[in-house]
Design an enzyme around this catalytic site. Structure first.
Site, PDB file in Angstrom:
ATOM      1  N   HIS A  99       0.801  -1.231   0.000  1.00  0.00           N
ATOM      2  CA  HIS A  99       0.000   0.000   0.000  1.00  0.00           C
ATOM      3  C   HIS A  99       0.825   1.267   0.000  1.00  0.00           C
ATOM      4  CE1 HIS A  99      -4.029  -1.762   0.820  1.00  0.00           C
ATOM      5  NE2 HIS A  99      -3.321  -2.711   1.410  1.00  0.00           N
TER       6      HIS A  99
ATOM      7  N   LYS B 126       1.568  14.459   0.528  1.00  0.00           N
ATOM      8  CA  LYS B 126       0.210  14.772   0.069  1.00  0.00           C
ATOM      9  C   LYS B 126       0.054  16.264  -0.254  1.00  0.00           C
ATOM     10  CE  LYS B 126      -1.782  10.926   2.744  1.00  0.00           C
ATOM     11  NZ  LYS B 126      -2.476  10.052   1.776  1.00  0.00           N
TER      12      LYS B 126
ATOM     13  N   LYS C  16     -14.256   8.818  -3.856  1.00  0.00           N
ATOM     14  CA  LYS C  16     -15.469   9.217  -3.123  1.00  0.00           C
ATOM     15  C   LYS C  16     -15.963  10.577  -3.605  1.00  0.00           C
ATOM     16  CE  LYS C  16     -13.572   6.584   0.671  1.00  0.00           C
ATOM     17  NZ  LYS C  16     -12.624   6.628   1.801  1.00  0.00           N
TER      18      LYS C  16
ATOM     19  N   THR D 289      -8.175   6.892  -2.198  1.00  0.00           N
ATOM     20  CA  THR D 289      -9.556   6.408  -2.344  1.00  0.00           C
ATOM     21  C   THR D 289     -10.521   7.568  -2.112  1.00  0.00           C
ATOM     22  OG1 THR D 289      -9.345   5.625  -0.071  1.00  0.00           O
ATOM     23  CG2 THR D 289      -9.225   3.972  -1.817  1.00  0.00           C
TER      24      THR D 289
ATOM     25  N   LYS E 116      -7.612  14.222   4.193  1.00  0.00           N
ATOM     26  CA  LYS E 116      -6.751  13.038   4.164  1.00  0.00           C
ATOM     27  C   LYS E 116      -5.752  13.205   5.300  1.00  0.00           C
ATOM     28  CE  LYS E 116      -5.713  14.242  -0.139  1.00  0.00           C
ATOM     29  NZ  LYS E 116      -5.969  13.028  -0.879  1.00  0.00           N
ATOM     30  N   ARG E 117      -4.944  12.168   5.584  1.00  0.00           N
ATOM     31  CA  ARG E 117      -3.915  12.342   6.593  1.00  0.00           C
ATOM     32  C   ARG E 117      -2.965  13.478   6.187  1.00  0.00           C
ATOM     33  NH1 ARG E 117      -3.519   8.593  11.018  1.00  0.00           N
ATOM     34  NH2 ARG E 117      -1.608   9.717  11.457  1.00  0.00           N
TER      35      ARG E 117
HETATM   36  C1  26V Z   1       2.195   2.127   8.368  1.00  0.00           C
HETATM   37  C2  26V Z   1       2.234   2.147   9.720  1.00  0.00           C
HETATM   38  C3  26V Z   1       3.532   2.037  10.343  1.00  0.00           C
HETATM   39  C4  26V Z   1       3.468   1.731  11.806  1.00  0.00           C
HETATM   40  C5  26V Z   1       2.401   2.492  12.526  1.00  0.00           C
HETATM   41  C6  26V Z   1       1.041   2.285  11.933  1.00  0.00           C
HETATM   42  C7  26V Z   1       1.054   2.291  10.462  1.00  0.00           C
HETATM   43  C8  26V Z   1      -0.126   2.403   9.777  1.00  0.00           C
HETATM   44  C9  26V Z   1      -0.142   2.390   8.411  1.00  0.00           C
HETATM   45  C10 26V Z   1       1.020   2.247   7.703  1.00  0.00           C
HETATM   46  C11 26V Z   1       1.053   2.180   6.225  1.00  0.00           C
HETATM   47  C12 26V Z   1       0.047   2.973   5.628  1.00  0.00           C
HETATM   48  C13 26V Z   1      -0.010   2.746   4.172  1.00  0.00           C
HETATM   49  C14 26V Z   1      -1.242   3.335   3.641  1.00  0.00           C
HETATM   50  O1  26V Z   1      -2.137   3.721   4.361  1.00  0.00           O
HETATM   51  N1  26V Z   1      -1.318   3.400   2.355  1.00  0.00           N
HETATM   52  C15 26V Z   1      -2.475   3.953   1.703  1.00  0.00           C
HETATM   53  O2  26V Z   1      -3.263   2.851   1.290  1.00  0.00           O
HETATM   54  C16 26V Z   1      -4.430   3.279   0.628  1.00  0.00           C
HETATM   55  C17 26V Z   1      -5.240   2.043   0.335  1.00  0.00           C
HETATM   56  O3  26V Z   1      -4.563   1.227  -0.561  1.00  0.00           O
HETATM   57  C18 26V Z   1      -4.065   4.048  -0.618  1.00  0.00           C
HETATM   58  O4  26V Z   1      -5.252   4.505  -1.217  1.00  0.00           O
HETATM   59  C19 26V Z   1      -3.177   5.241  -0.274  1.00  0.00           C
HETATM   60  O5  26V Z   1      -2.739   5.870  -1.445  1.00  0.00           O
HETATM   61  C20 26V Z   1      -1.991   4.771   0.525  1.00  0.00           C
HETATM   62  O6  26V Z   1      -1.246   5.867   1.014  1.00  0.00           O
END
Ligand code: 26V
Length: 750
Positions: A288, A482, A588, A584, A476-477
């Site tokens: 992701h 971003k 929306k 995503t 978004k975050r």
């Molecule tokens: C990494 C970590 C590292 C440790 C702490 C908690 C945590 C939580 C999430 C992540 C990775 C996040 C990756 C992510 O959210 N990617 C997003 O995934 C979406 C669904 O596929 C995509 O639409 C976004 O472009 C992408 O940034």
């Protein structure tokens, strides 16, 4: 590890086709239905896109009658609640279980034990194989809570199974001797901390021991339960891949590869090679993100101390994999260093996932290409057959039927309601781009949604916004890639222009932001403060006279998205090309009739393909250009500063005190990051200044197009009509056919 479900009530009622009946009954009881929906706490058991995607997938799985479980953790505290105090983000705990757990059903009968730490000793058995004896470990119980996921108009109710931790010995501590007493206390302590809180720093790993404990906890619990159930019904483990498929949602659950090996080899006595064959057929991995900060790696010291037997298995997987590399490439230490699962003192979870899976997928076409050709190129070279794309999607049940009842009704009154289970049916709206009566009503639903949002903004913030202004939304975050900063710079530039020329020909615009920053992410938090400072400046300037307004909405979450997105005219999708895996939110907004201003990144590329270039505003560097510039180091932001007067004016405002009269240095780090580099990063790593000019020009075109009400309405409708591809129903059908070989199971009721 994340499911960002949003509230359950309304969506369960919709999917059971009982929404109107439920509403009516509730109102008959003298209860305000909307108030009732809002009384449910929004479970924030995820960070952002990754967790929300998992929730959309569950909705689609049930609607399409695929038997499936979502497997996760019942965090007692979800993503923090964000407050804005004096323009700064402040994090407050999110006690979502405070008023009880309405939808969760505890299944004590499925509780299993999970072991951590201790010592593992191999002992040779009479048959020559080894048995691994664990001693001195700590253990906790994993207890599942099941949440119902009904499909739309089907009898399928899948399960979101969230594991909670509980102490094994919660009985009388007095009866223990000294050693047992302290161990028992430690175990109680472990049980009460393990599932306490979601890690709230997406795309940034902190390498905390508790996080690895959480990962192993819910993975071991899930796999134990699955294999218990499988072995009650079957004895031949070669059938496991026909009965069970695990989709690993990013690297967070990839310890599953090793845990499955452990269970098959140690507990069910399979031979290594057979177990490995089965494991690879059962597991698949979705990537992701390509942000290197998010790639999970664990120090060997930590990993082997916490999971001693799992570490032995990872080492064996790695040994065999490296042997394979040597047969392919000879004794090439660089290949091994680049590809080994265990290297440089760390366990690399993404590589474990790739080697231990039969499928590796990206989440949008461009993202998958970047994985194949750059990030994971070495792995693509040896396993080309594993790589595939599954472009993300969203569920139209939540993101249109539930969140936008006015537009839903207008669509259904016009073309019927088949779009609810077949989003491509929205193409039936295309003929209405020439129908003035339809378009009027279509734009009126947008206006009504904007009025509702304006009222909400007034009660929450006291700021009055004009429902006839352009609602331009970025939610978004908060992340540097971003580029909320680019959006802010455009606003400051507009402000500067209006100040020098109050007669400037621009339409009124309301800029809305919503974003949580990781608590420890300094730059992101500073950008939140900057947005709020710009809002103060712009909203209170008499010369501006309300022609631009800026709002930072506190505590952006799924429920707030459901209110904001239906009210948007412009959807901001402006990441540095090559960095946003898919996005995503972009889908929306499109589904709700907003026009996108965006880069050629993630799923924006495919949105462009669907709507055509006249119905989207594309600007900026391409991914190839950005990647090349990042690589060759040719980019010099000072050159842009020197030439571009608008850029220079905006940057100067970061350090001349207009935005922070009491502290001229407040935004100095942002200034430095853009022009000189900060904290080891390249200057303007995300090409904000590079893309500024192109963005501003494109925003002028947005303004120009909105002046032509009819042209805008047509484009908005084309966006709605062409959003069929972005249903998560399409995505799930592809996963089912191309990765899982999963068949539908129709549930018949008497
Ligand atoms: C990494 C970590 C590292 C440790 C702490 C908690 C945590 C939580 C999430 C992540 C990775 C996040 C990756 C992510 O959210 N990617 C997003 O995934 C979406 C669904 O596929 C995509 O639409 C976004 O472009 C992408 O940034």
């Amino acid at each position: 590890m994340e499911f960002l479900t949003g509230r359950f009530l309304g969506n369960i009622a919709i999917n059971m086709k009982k929404y109107d009946a439920v509403r009516e009954v509730i109102e008959e009881l003298g209860i305000d239905y909307n108030e009732l929906e809002n009384a449910e706490k929004d479970p924030g058991l995820g960070n952002g896109g990754l967790g929300r995607l998992a929730a959309c997938f569950l909705d689609s799985l049930s609607t399409l009658q695929y038997p499936a479980y979502g497997c996760g953790i019942r965090y007692h505290y979800g993503i923090f609640e964000q407050r804005i105090e004096n323009g700064y983000q402040v994090e407050k705990p999110d006690n979502w279980l405070e008023n009880g757990d309405i939808w969760g059903v505890k299944r004590q009968e499925y509780a299993v034990e999970i072991k951590f730490g201790g010592r593992v000793t191999p002992v040779r058995k009479p048959d020559g194989n080894f048995k691994f004896i664990a001693e001195n470990y700590q253990s906790v119980m994993a207890v599942p809570y099941d949440y119902p996921i009904p499909g739309y108009g089907t009898n399928t109710v899948n399960t979101l199974r969230l594991w909670d931790s509980a102490a094994k010995n919660s009985f009388d501590l007095q009866s223990f001797n000294k050693g047992d007493y302290s161990k028992s206390l430690e175990e109680q302590n472990l049980a009460s901390t393990l599932t306490e809180v979601l890690y709230p720093a997406d795309e940034f790993i902190s390498g905390k021991e508790l996080r690895l404990k959480q990962q192993y906890f819910f993975i071991s619990a899930t796999l134990q339960r699955v294999l218990n159930r499988f072995s009650e019904m079957h004895s031949d483990f070669n059938m496991l891949p026909d009965k069970v498929q695990f989709q690993l949602n990013d690297t967070h659950p990839t310890v599953a590869v090793a845990e499955l090996m452990r269970l098959l080899v140690d507990e069910y006595n399979l031979q290594w090679n057979d177990a490995w064959d089965i494991t690879r057929k059962v597991c698949s991995y979705t990537n992701h993100t390509i942000m290197s900060e998010a790639l999970e790696k664990w120090p060997i010291e930590l990993f082997s101390r916490l999971l001693p037997r799992i570490y032995m298995i990872v080492e064996e997987i790695n040994r065999r994999f490296c042997a394979l590399l040597i047969t392919r490439f000879g004794d090439d230490p660089i290949k091994i260093r680049n590809m080994a699962i265990v290297a440089d003192g760390q366990v690399r979870m993404a590589y474990l996932a790739i080697v231990g899976s039969h499928s590796v997928n990206g989440v949008a076409a461009i993202h998958t290409e970047i994985l194949k050709n750059q990030e994971l190129r070495d792995f693509y070279d040896i396993y080309p057959e594993k790589f595939n794309n599954k472009t993300n999607g969203i569920t139209q049940r939540r993101w249109l039927a539930h969140c936008n009842p006015l537009l839903s009704k207008h669509i259904t009154d016009t073309i019927g309601d088949t779009w609810i289970t077949d989003l491509s049916k929205l193409e039936g709206l295309l003929p209405y781009t020439e129908d003035a009566v339809f378009l009027d009503k279509f734009m009126d639903t947008k206006r009504q949604n904007k009025i509702v949002l304006s009222n909400y903004i007034m009660t929450k913030t006291g700021v009055s916004v004009d429902p006839d202004s352009i609602f331009d939304i970025q939610v978004k975050r908060l992340h540097e890639y971003k580029r909320q900063l680019l959006n802010v710079f455009h606003i400051l530039d507009l402000y500067n222009q209006l100040k020098t020329n109050p007669a400037l020909d621009i339409l009124p615009r309301t800029f809305i932001f919503g974003a949580k920053s990781a608590a420890s992410y300094r730059m992101a938090k500073l950008i939140i403060k900057l947005i709020n400072s710009v809002a103060d400046l712009v909203n209170n300037d008499k010369v501006i006279d309300g022609r631009i307004k800026v709002l930072f909405m506190e505590n952006y979450n799924v429920s707030m998205a459901e209110m904001l997105i239906p009210a948007a005219d412009v959807s901001e999708q402006i990441s540095t090309a090559g960095k946003e895996a898919s996005g995503t939110g972009n889908m929306k907004f499109m589904l709700n009739g907003a026009l996108t201003i965006g880069t050629l990144d993630g799923a924006n590329v495919e949105i462009l393909e669907e709507v055509g270039k006249d119905n989207i505003f594309i600007f900026g560097l391409t991914a190839d250009e950005a990647i090349k510039m990042a690589r060759d180091g040719s980019y010099a932001p000072w050159d842009i500063y020197n030439i571009n007067h608008s850029v220079r004016a905006v940057l100067t405002q970061l350090i001349n005190g207009v935005l922070s009269p009491d502290d001229h240095y407040l935004f100095k780090d942002l200034y430095d990051a853009l022009l000189s580099g900060w904290g080891g990063a390249r200057a303007d790593e995300y090409f904000v200044l590079k893309d500024f000019d192109s963005y501003v020009k494109t925003q002028k075109m947005v303004n120009g197009k909105y002046k032509n009400k009819n042209a805008w309405a047509k484009s908005a409708l084309i966006n709605v009509a062409k959003s069929g591809k972005f249903s998560s129903d399409r995505t799930i059908e592809q996963y089912a056919k191309e990765i899982w070989d999963l068949k539908k199971v129709e549930i018949k009721m008497q």
